[in-house]
Design an enzyme around this catalytic site. Structure first.
Site, PDB file in Angstrom:
ATOM      1  N   MET A  12       0.842  -1.196   0.000  1.00 16.20           N
ATOM      2  CA  MET A  12       0.000   0.000   0.000  1.00 16.20           C
ATOM      3  C   MET A  12       0.883   1.254   0.000  1.00 16.20           C
ATOM      4  O   MET A  12       0.412   2.349   0.310  1.00 16.20           O
ATOM      5  CB  MET A  12      -0.940  -0.023   1.207  1.00 16.20           C
ATOM      6  N   HIS A  41       9.067   1.191   3.255  1.00 12.52           N
ATOM      7  CA  HIS A  41      10.137   1.180   4.265  1.00 12.52           C
ATOM      8  C   HIS A  41      10.947  -0.102   4.083  1.00 12.52           C
ATOM      9  O   HIS A  41      10.657  -0.909   3.185  1.00 12.52           O
ATOM     10  CB  HIS A  41       9.544   1.302   5.677  1.00 12.52           C
ATOM     11  N   HIS A  87       9.162  -3.482   3.343  1.00 11.55           N
ATOM     12  CA  HIS A  87       8.778  -3.707   1.947  1.00 11.55           C
ATOM     13  C   HIS A  87      10.015  -4.041   1.099  1.00 11.55           C
ATOM     14  O   HIS A  87       9.977  -4.910   0.233  1.00 11.55           O
ATOM     15  CB  HIS A  87       8.140  -2.444   1.353  1.00 11.55           C
ATOM     16  N   GLY A  91       4.954 -10.269   4.049  1.00  8.76           N
ATOM     17  CA  GLY A  91       5.687 -10.132   5.306  1.00  8.76           C
ATOM     18  C   GLY A  91       4.978 -10.841   6.450  1.00  8.76           C
ATOM     19  O   GLY A  91       3.749 -10.792   6.559  1.00  8.76           O
ATOM     20  N   LEU A  92       5.788 -11.458   7.300  1.00  8.28           N
ATOM     21  CA  LEU A  92       5.216 -12.169   8.455  1.00  8.28           C
ATOM     22  C   LEU A  92       4.798 -11.234   9.577  1.00  8.28           C
ATOM     23  O   LEU A  92       4.221 -11.682  10.563  1.00  8.28           O
ATOM     24  CB  LEU A  92       6.216 -13.215   8.964  1.00  8.28           C
ATOM     25  N   ASP A  96       2.487  -9.392   9.139  1.00  7.80           N
ATOM     26  CA  ASP A  96       1.052  -9.619   8.945  1.00  7.80           C
ATOM     27  C   ASP A  96       0.827 -11.127   8.774  1.00  7.80           C
ATOM     28  O   ASP A  96       0.444 -11.600   7.697  1.00  7.80           O
ATOM     29  CB  ASP A  96       0.574  -8.837   7.720  1.00  7.80           C
ATOM     30  N   GLN A 136      -2.416 -12.455   7.544  1.00  7.18           N
ATOM     31  CA  GLN A 136      -2.576 -12.245   6.095  1.00  7.18           C
ATOM     32  C   GLN A 136      -1.899 -13.381   5.321  1.00  7.18           C
ATOM     33  O   GLN A 136      -2.456 -13.908   4.351  1.00  7.18           O
ATOM     34  CB  GLN A 136      -1.982 -10.893   5.700  1.00  7.18           C
ATOM     35  N   VAL A 161      10.920  -7.291   9.524  1.00  3.93           N
ATOM     36  CA  VAL A 161      12.061  -6.382   9.637  1.00  3.93           C
ATOM     37  C   VAL A 161      11.728  -5.383  10.740  1.00  3.93           C
ATOM     38  O   VAL A 161      10.612  -4.847  10.788  1.00  3.93           O
ATOM     39  CB  VAL A 161      12.313  -5.655   8.299  1.00  3.93           C
ATOM     40  N   LYS A 216       8.813  -2.649  11.686  1.00  2.00           N
ATOM     41  CA  LYS A 216       8.669  -1.488  10.798  1.00  2.00           C
ATOM     42  C   LYS A 216       7.284  -1.500  10.178  1.00  2.00           C
ATOM     43  O   LYS A 216       6.767  -2.558   9.819  1.00  2.00           O
ATOM     44  CB  LYS A 216       9.721  -1.542   9.699  1.00  2.00           C
TER      45      LYS A 216
HETATM   46  P1  AMP Z   1       1.494  -2.908   3.411  1.00  4.98           P
HETATM   47  O1  AMP Z   1       2.044  -1.862   2.515  1.00  4.98           O
HETATM   48  O2  AMP Z   1       1.470  -2.516   4.850  1.00  4.98           O
HETATM   49  O3  AMP Z   1       0.212  -3.517   2.928  1.00  4.98           O
HETATM   50  O4  AMP Z   1       2.551  -4.101   3.365  1.00  4.98           O
HETATM   51  C1  AMP Z   1       2.921  -4.704   2.147  1.00  4.98           C
HETATM   52  C2  AMP Z   1       3.706  -5.941   2.443  1.00  4.98           C
HETATM   53  O5  AMP Z   1       4.865  -5.617   3.205  1.00  4.98           O
HETATM   54  C3  AMP Z   1       2.907  -6.959   3.287  1.00  4.98           C
HETATM   55  O6  AMP Z   1       3.175  -8.273   2.814  1.00  4.98           O
HETATM   56  C4  AMP Z   1       3.467  -6.746   4.669  1.00  4.98           C
HETATM   57  O7  AMP Z   1       3.358  -7.887   5.494  1.00  4.98           O
HETATM   58  C5  AMP Z   1       4.926  -6.442   4.354  1.00  4.98           C
HETATM   59  N1  AMP Z   1       5.556  -5.762   5.477  1.00  4.98           N
HETATM   60  C6  AMP Z   1       5.126  -4.623   6.091  1.00  4.98           C
HETATM   61  N2  AMP Z   1       5.928  -4.330   7.139  1.00  4.98           N
HETATM   62  C7  AMP Z   1       6.871  -5.304   7.189  1.00  4.98           C
HETATM   63  C8  AMP Z   1       7.988  -5.572   8.052  1.00  4.98           C
HETATM   64  N3  AMP Z   1       8.272  -4.773   9.070  1.00  4.98           N
HETATM   65  N4  AMP Z   1       8.733  -6.657   7.809  1.00  4.98           N
HETATM   66  C9  AMP Z   1       8.445  -7.486   6.761  1.00  4.98           C
HETATM   67  N5  AMP Z   1       7.414  -7.292   5.918  1.00  4.98           N
HETATM   68  C10 AMP Z   1       6.650  -6.215   6.124  1.00  4.98           C
END
Ligand code: AMP
Length: 291
Positions: A30, A34, A37, A147-148, A150, A153, A176, A184
């Site tokens: 989305m 960071h 991602h 990412g784990l 979530d 998800q 991460v 993050k």
């Molecule tokens: P989002 O933009 O929040 O929808 O996240 C996009 C993808 O990045 C999803 O698969 C998240 O699980 C992953 N993600 C977000 N934050 C982290 C993190 N700190 N470590 C690893 N993956 C992440």
């Protein structure tokens, strides 16, 4: 790096990469990118011929308008960041492109969705299933990276590809973290300074739960209580949930032969934080976390 805003354009590109028989790694996001991602993107780059990153703040997965409105966005910064990585395509549609008409099809979960974030954010995972089904068809990747952080998800997406026969390998990537252990997240910018300081207690609470597991065995209620007690003492945010479930089935029957997840969510004024550990019954981490 190509920036693609329409499904038609993406179909054209897809046609050429499919003709060439390339492996395609897909990283749905989305935006407001960071290092979390970027880790997914690195993994995709390492293991595929081409990488597609989507940036789309999916309105269907927000159950509160204020949360959607307050979601941070900065496409210029995201594009600059992605130029430094080997990303082949950014798919950046707007809501009208993704949802031109009202929908006739609704996707729902028969399990895995009524616990953790699914319980406190009704409709969230239905929205996730919907957008990912569309994105998987639009991009047709061979691999998709999640990412784990979530973890629910990941469990839901694994069920989606298995149940609906998407020919896509789902690759989970360890969380991460910031130096103090906070996972993050794009939402961390919405934390006030005091809340940000407190936020490092989420991972500490998970370690308390892990210690309880190691010392007292698979006693679900004790694990939950120990994590709850720690959070109650150390955070002023509202505890949204603390749970301990089987993973990835997310049932409350935990057994020695299956992985478990200890998961927490804490709500602050403008940000809701989540974190989890996925462990075996001895308390060993199943996915090695790297910073
Ligand atoms: P989002 O933009 O929040 O929808 O996240 C996009 C993808 O990045 C999803 O698969 C998240 O699980 C992953 N993600 C977000 N934050 C982290 C993190 N700190 N470590 C690893 N993956 C992440």
């Amino acid at each position: 790096m190509n920036i693609i805003e329409t499904i038609d354009q993406m179909n054209n590109e897809k046609y050429s990469y499919q003709q060439e028989g390339k492996s395609v790694g897909f990283v749905p996001t989305m935006g407001y990118l960071h290092e979390g991602h970027l880790k997914l993107i690195e993994e995709s780059n390492k293991n595929n011929d081409i990488t597609v990153v989507s940036i789309f703040v999916n309105p269907k997965q927000f159950n509160q308008q204020s949360d959607l409105d307050g979601y941070p966005r900065d496409i210029t910064r995201d594009q600059e960041l992605l130029k430094q990585y080997d990303v082949d395509y950014i798919f950046y549609p707007d809501s009208k492109e993704m949802y031109p008409t009202s929908l006739t099809i609704d996707l729902s979960l028969s399990s895995r969705g009524n616990v953790l974030c699914g319980k406190t954010r009704p409709g969230h995972f239905e929205g996730v299933l919907l957008v990912l089904s569309k994105l998987f068809h639009i991009v047709s990747p061979t691999h998709a990276y999640f990412g784990l952080k979530d973890a629910q998800q990941v469990a839901v997406v694994k069920a989606l590809v298995e149940d609906l026969n998407f020919n896509i390998q789902i690759i989970p990537v360890p969380t991460v973290r910031e130096k103090d252990g906070l996972a993050k997240s794009s939402r961390n910018v919405n934390l006030e300074p005091l809340e940000r300081e407190e936020a490092s207690h989420l991972i500490k609470a998970l370690y308390v739960g892990r210690k309880c597991l190691i010392e007292h065995g698979l006693k679900r209620n004790e694990i939950i209580r120990s994590v709850n007690d720690y959070l109650n003492k150390h955070v002023t945010g509202q505890i949204d949930y603390v749970d301990c479930l089987s993973y990835p089935t997310l049932s409350n029957e935990i057994t020695e032969n299956h992985a478990i997840i200890i998961a927490v969510a804490v709500k602050y004024k403008k940000a809701r934080l989540i974190d989890n550990f996925i462990l075996n019954s001895n308390g060993d981490f199943i996915y090695k976390e790297r910073n």
